[in-house]
Write a protein that holds these residues in place. Structure first.
Motif, PDB file in Angstrom:
ATOM      1  N   LEU A   8      36.866  14.728  62.194  1.00  8.73           N
ATOM      2  CA  LEU A   8      35.552  15.316  62.477  1.00  8.73           C
ATOM      3  C   LEU A   8      35.675  16.367  63.572  1.00  8.73           C
ATOM      4  N   ALA A   9      35.254  17.567  63.231  1.00  5.45           N
ATOM      5  CA  ALA A   9      35.421  18.680  64.182  1.00  5.45           C
ATOM      6  C   ALA A   9      34.295  19.695  64.043  1.00  5.45           C
ATOM      7  N   ALA A  10      33.099  19.209  63.715  1.00  7.62           N
ATOM      8  CA  ALA A  10      31.988  20.144  63.469  1.00  7.62           C
ATOM      9  C   ALA A  10      31.106  20.361  64.683  1.00  7.62           C
ATOM     10  N   GLY A  11      31.207  19.463  65.639  1.00  8.10           N
ATOM     11  CA  GLY A  11      30.297  19.509  66.789  1.00  8.10           C
ATOM     12  C   GLY A  11      30.469  20.779  67.608  1.00  8.10           C
ATOM     13  N   GLN A  12      29.435  21.132  68.354  1.00  8.15           N
ATOM     14  CA  GLN A  12      29.452  22.388  69.090  1.00  8.15           C
ATOM     15  C   GLN A  12      30.261  22.300  70.382  1.00  8.15           C
ATOM     16  N   LEU A  74      32.913  22.167  54.996  1.00  2.84           N
ATOM     17  CA  LEU A  74      31.908  22.669  55.910  1.00  2.84           C
ATOM     18  C   LEU A  74      30.755  21.678  56.040  1.00  2.84           C
ATOM     19  N   GLN A  75      30.408  21.382  57.257  1.00  3.18           N
ATOM     20  CA  GLN A  75      29.169  20.641  57.528  1.00  3.18           C
ATOM     21  C   GLN A  75      28.252  21.651  58.216  1.00  3.18           C
ATOM     22  N   ALA A  76      27.389  22.279  57.406  1.00  2.00           N
ATOM     23  CA  ALA A  76      26.612  23.413  57.915  1.00  2.00           C
ATOM     24  C   ALA A  76      25.695  22.990  59.054  1.00  2.00           C
ATOM     25  N   GLU A  77      25.073  21.827  58.920  1.00  3.67           N
ATOM     26  CA  GLU A  77      24.201  21.313  59.985  1.00  3.67           C
ATOM     27  C   GLU A  77      24.790  20.019  60.477  1.00  3.67           C
ATOM     28  N   GLN A  78      24.839  19.837  61.786  1.00  7.49           N
ATOM     29  CA  GLN A  78      25.447  18.624  62.334  1.00  7.49           C
ATOM     30  C   GLN A  78      24.397  17.521  62.461  1.00  7.49           C
ATOM     31  N   LEU A  79      24.302  16.756  61.382  1.00  9.68           N
ATOM     32  CA  LEU A  79      23.250  15.721  61.328  1.00  9.68           C
ATOM     33  C   LEU A  79      23.772  14.351  61.726  1.00  9.68           C
ATOM     34  N   HIS A  83      26.868  11.726  58.401  1.00  7.53           N
ATOM     35  CA  HIS A  83      26.652  12.895  57.542  1.00  7.53           C
ATOM     36  C   HIS A  83      27.950  13.701  57.413  1.00  7.53           C
ATOM     37  N   ALA A  84      28.688  13.810  58.518  1.00  7.11           N
ATOM     38  CA  ALA A  84      29.959  14.553  58.505  1.00  7.11           C
ATOM     39  C   ALA A  84      30.948  13.891  57.538  1.00  7.11           C
ATOM     40  N   VAL A  85      31.060  12.575  57.623  1.00 10.60           N
ATOM     41  CA  VAL A  85      31.994  11.867  56.728  1.00 10.60           C
ATOM     42  C   VAL A  85      31.531  11.986  55.280  1.00 10.60           C
ATOM     43  N   TYR A 103      38.515  11.810  65.409  1.00  7.90           N
ATOM     44  CA  TYR A 103      37.755  12.908  65.996  1.00  7.90           C
ATOM     45  C   TYR A 103      38.730  14.008  66.434  1.00  7.90           C
ATOM     46  N   GLY A 104      38.356  15.247  66.177  1.00  5.62           N
ATOM     47  CA  GLY A 104      39.190  16.375  66.581  1.00  5.62           C
ATOM     48  C   GLY A 104      39.259  16.587  68.087  1.00  5.62           C
ATOM     49  N   ASP A 105      38.360  15.949  68.831  1.00  3.41           N
ATOM     50  CA  ASP A 105      38.341  16.157  70.283  1.00  3.41           C
ATOM     51  C   ASP A 105      38.908  14.960  71.050  1.00  3.41           C
ATOM     52  N   THR A 106      39.637  14.108  70.330  1.00  8.32           N
ATOM     53  CA  THR A 106      40.190  12.895  70.945  1.00  8.32           C
ATOM     54  C   THR A 106      41.716  12.915  70.754  1.00  8.32           C
ATOM     55  N   ARG A 136      27.794   5.560  77.758  1.00  6.68           N
ATOM     56  CA  ARG A 136      26.966   5.783  76.570  1.00  6.68           C
ATOM     57  C   ARG A 136      27.721   5.548  75.263  1.00  6.68           C
ATOM     58  N   TYR A 137      28.839   4.864  75.356  1.00  7.24           N
ATOM     59  CA  TYR A 137      29.578   4.552  74.121  1.00  7.24           C
ATOM     60  C   TYR A 137      28.786   3.598  73.229  1.00  7.24           C
ATOM     61  N   GLY A 138      29.070   3.645  71.932  1.00  8.94           N
ATOM     62  CA  GLY A 138      28.535   2.646  71.009  1.00  8.94           C
ATOM     63  C   GLY A 138      29.176   1.294  71.327  1.00  8.94           C
ATOM     64  N   TYR A 195      24.304   7.933  61.582  1.00  5.01           N
ATOM     65  CA  TYR A 195      25.393   7.336  62.356  1.00  5.01           C
ATOM     66  C   TYR A 195      26.474   6.771  61.425  1.00  5.01           C
ATOM     67  N   LEU A 196      27.680   7.201  61.584  1.00  6.59           N
ATOM     68  CA  LEU A 196      28.785   6.589  60.819  1.00  6.59           C
ATOM     69  C   LEU A 196      28.905   5.102  61.168  1.00  6.59           C
ATOM     70  N   THR A 197      28.570   4.815  62.412  1.00 12.27           N
ATOM     71  CA  THR A 197      28.717   3.443  62.909  1.00 12.27           C
ATOM     72  C   THR A 197      27.875   2.433  62.119  1.00 12.27           C
TER      73      THR A 197
HETATM   74  C1  UD1 Z   1      30.301   8.578  68.766  1.00 11.87           C
HETATM   75  C2  UD1 Z   1      29.954   7.212  68.188  1.00 11.87           C
HETATM   76  C3  UD1 Z   1      29.965   6.172  69.314  1.00 11.87           C
HETATM   77  C4  UD1 Z   1      31.315   6.171  70.001  1.00 11.87           C
HETATM   78  C5  UD1 Z   1      31.668   7.579  70.499  1.00 11.87           C
HETATM   79  C6  UD1 Z   1      33.078   7.602  70.994  1.00 11.87           C
HETATM   80  C7  UD1 Z   1      28.493   7.602  66.275  1.00 11.87           C
HETATM   81  C8  UD1 Z   1      27.086   7.583  65.811  1.00 11.87           C
HETATM   82  N1  UD1 Z   1      28.676   7.278  67.562  1.00 11.87           N
HETATM   83  O1  UD1 Z   1      29.258   8.942  69.636  1.00 11.87           O
HETATM   84  O2  UD1 Z   1      29.717   4.892  68.783  1.00 11.87           O
HETATM   85  O3  UD1 Z   1      31.315   5.251  71.082  1.00 11.87           O
HETATM   86  O4  UD1 Z   1      31.563   8.522  69.426  1.00 11.87           O
HETATM   87  O5  UD1 Z   1      33.362   8.839  71.551  1.00 11.87           O
HETATM   88  O6  UD1 Z   1      29.372   7.864  65.521  1.00 11.87           O
HETATM   89  N2  UD1 Z   1      30.659  15.368  64.682  1.00 11.87           N
HETATM   90  C9  UD1 Z   1      30.630  16.116  63.529  1.00 11.87           C
HETATM   91  N3  UD1 Z   1      29.449  16.286  62.885  1.00 11.87           N
HETATM   92  C10 UD1 Z   1      28.289  15.745  63.338  1.00 11.87           C
HETATM   93  C11 UD1 Z   1      28.330  14.990  64.521  1.00 11.87           C
HETATM   94  C12 UD1 Z   1      29.530  14.809  65.179  1.00 11.87           C
HETATM   95  O7  UD1 Z   1      31.665  16.616  63.084  1.00 11.87           O
HETATM   96  O8  UD1 Z   1      27.263  15.955  62.686  1.00 11.87           O
HETATM   97  C13 UD1 Z   1      31.944  15.173  65.377  1.00 11.87           C
HETATM   98  C14 UD1 Z   1      31.929  15.789  66.773  1.00 11.87           C
HETATM   99  O9  UD1 Z   1      32.438  17.101  66.735  1.00 11.87           O
HETATM  100  C15 UD1 Z   1      32.859  14.855  67.544  1.00 11.87           C
HETATM  101  C16 UD1 Z   1      32.699  13.514  66.835  1.00 11.87           C
HETATM  102  O10 UD1 Z   1      32.152  13.813  65.565  1.00 11.87           O
HETATM  103  O11 UD1 Z   1      34.209  15.228  67.431  1.00 11.87           O
HETATM  104  C17 UD1 Z   1      31.813  12.551  67.596  1.00 11.87           C
HETATM  105  O12 UD1 Z   1      30.540  13.092  67.735  1.00 11.87           O
HETATM  106  P1  UD1 Z   1      29.694  12.925  69.053  1.00 11.87           P
HETATM  107  O13 UD1 Z   1      28.398  13.595  68.873  1.00 11.87           O
HETATM  108  O14 UD1 Z   1      30.510  13.295  70.222  1.00 11.87           O
HETATM  109  O15 UD1 Z   1      29.465  11.323  69.039  1.00 11.87           O
HETATM  110  P2  UD1 Z   1      29.034  10.422  70.239  1.00 11.87           P
HETATM  111  O16 UD1 Z   1      27.600  10.576  70.469  1.00 11.87           O
HETATM  112  O17 UD1 Z   1      29.956  10.637  71.368  1.00 11.87           O
END
Ligand code: UD1
Ligand code: CA
Length: 448
Positions: A8-12, A74-79, A83-85, A103-106, A136-138, A195-197
């Protein structure tokens, strides 16, 4: 079992305060995304899908370079992560096996941890960690040893917020089941996101099994700000230094040696203080790199000695026992065994044969303002100090150029080439000249 990776690497990455997509910021000389890809590749996945959104064009370009076999969706809108998965899973309808979501940022997840996830036989497996500060982790809700559900911080009760076992975000699930589960995710929650969770609770409702695999918190570190990136860089370097030392590399002052993700260094290499390895450097056993060298995209063979104060740039290929001394820059050049360039030289776009000696202040004039040209020098040649080699030009085996020569024409093997004005000596002239100048100065003082 067959593995497919979804990254996952769509976030801003708003908090990076940057025009560059977050996953393209560099850690250890490589984009953050490269670290996730690198760890994921250790599972030898059949498919790799990167979900891009913000800066998708740049991310797509970077992926093509880093991992040409990876696909980008492409995930045009980050919902939300669910949604990304869902976007990626559409691409995997033909795939049978296990999907691992990263996650691409981990950047610090270790291959061993991913292997444990891949081996889990539960229907859904979540990578969790005991958080020193759960913030704020899940939160992972576990009952009787089984994972029941994940609750996001925003939606959690005080009791749930007291849980310290947290969600890293890495999830592993059978591909077919994952496709069905993400199809069921809604967005009726505090964030209004998919939420993927939620797949954990949904899986348990269907009578499927879910479990937690844990890892040290340090592996789950995500990057959200430049300060976190800087701290991550320090962590990356600390690990790379420890690894180098363990692998039999001598570091005179480890805290001042900087590595890249793909640096490869053989045993018994000795590295002085303040050496920077950019991307793409390989150093064979027994080479020595003295203090204050900057190296990138180059290869150094056994027995070579580099620096101090040398710069090796893209495409520098140094054979065994080459010596590069202070203030020498080498770019896109192949240096044969035993070549020596000890002082103050620029060698760019050159091929240099074995045991050739390059005198101090030699320059390959490789650029005419529009095109780059090559310089070819044979074996056992002697390039006199301060030779300008105006490329394209060839100097044959065993040839010699006189110091201060500007070489614009090819030099045959065994020849001497002199490209400089003939010396003229005028006896006594310096003495006369100085007398005249001193007299002038004395007159000026009198007048003042
Ligand atoms: C997420 C988890 C949370 C976990 C945390 C760990 C969910 C709902 N929550 O929260 O349980 O403890 O990560 O860091 O999954 N992304 C997309 N598209 C989207 C949204 C996110 O590609 O529409 C990507 C972001 O770029 C990022 C990753 O997914 O790399 C996580 O998204 P982020 O919004 O940071 O999730 P958290 O709120 O941190
Ligand atoms: Ca995050």
């Amino acid at each position: 079992m067959a593995i497919a990776l979804i990254i996952l690497a769509a976030g801003q990455g708003t908090r990076m305060n940057s025009d560059l997509p977050k996953v393209l910021h560099r850690l250890g000389g490589a984009p953050l995304l490269a670290h996730a890809l690198h760890a994921g590749r250790s599972l030898e996945p059949e498919r790799v899908t990167v979900v891009a959104g913000h800066g998708a064009e740049a991310v797509t370009k970077a992926v093509a370079k880093l991992d040409p076999e990876a696909e980008v969706v492409l995930q045009a809108e980050q919902l939300g992560t669910g949604h990304a998965v869902a976007q990626a899973i559409l691409q995997l309808s033909e795939f049978n096996g296990r999907v691992i979501v990263l996650y691409g940022d981990t950047p610090f997840i270790r291959p061993e941890t991913l292997a444990a996830l891949a081996e889990s036989r539960a229907d859904v497996t979540v990578l969790g960690f005991e958080a020193a500060d759960p913030g704020r982790y899940g939160r992972l809700v576990v009952a009787g040893g089984a994972l029941e559900r994940i609750v996001e911080f925003k939606d959690a009760t005080d009791e749930e917020r007291a849980i310290t076992l947290c969600n890293s975000g890495v999830i592993s699930c059978d591909a077919t089941q994952l496709a069905q589960l993400v199809g069921q995710i809604g967005n009726d929650n505090a964030a209004g996101e998919y939420y993927l969770t939620d797949i954990v609770g949904l899986a348990r409702d269907r009578g499927l099994t879910a479990e937690v695999v844990t890892c040290p918190e340090a592996e789950t570190l995500g990057i959200n700000t430049r300060a976190e990136l800087a701290r991550a860089e320090a962590l990356f370097q600390a690990r790379a230094r420890d690894e180098a030392l363990e692998n039999g590399v001598t570091l005179a002052d480890p805290a001042t040696t900087y590595f890249a993700l793909d640096t490869w260094i053989g045993r018994d290499v000795v590295i002085g203080p303040n050496v920077v390895f950019g991307p793409g450097v390989t150093v064979e056993s027994g080479a020595t790199i003295e203090a204050f060298c900057h190296l990138e995209d180059c290869h150094i063979s056994r027995g070579a000695t580099i620096g101090p104060f040398a710069r090796l740039r893209g495409g520098a290929e140094l054979a065994e026992d080459v010596h590069i001394g202070n203030f020498v820059e080498v770019k896109n050049s192949i240096l044969g065994e035993g070549v020596k360039a000890g002082h103050l030289s620029y060698l760019g776009d050159a091929d240099i044969g074995e045991h050739t000696n390059i005198g101090a202040a030699t320059v390959t004039c490789n650029y005419d303002g529009v095109f780059k040209h090559r310089t070819t020098i044979g074996a056992n040649a002697f390039i006199g100090s301060d030779t300008m080699l105006v490329a394209p030009v060839t100097v044959g085996d065993g040839a010699l150029t006189g110091s201060g020569s500007v070489i614009t024409e090819d030099v045959p093997a065994g020849a001497v080439a002199l490209g400089r004005a003939k010396q003229v000596v005028k006896p006594g002239l310096a003495t006369k000249l100085f007398e005249r100048l001193r007299a002038q100065k004395a007159n000026l003082k009198k007048g003042a």
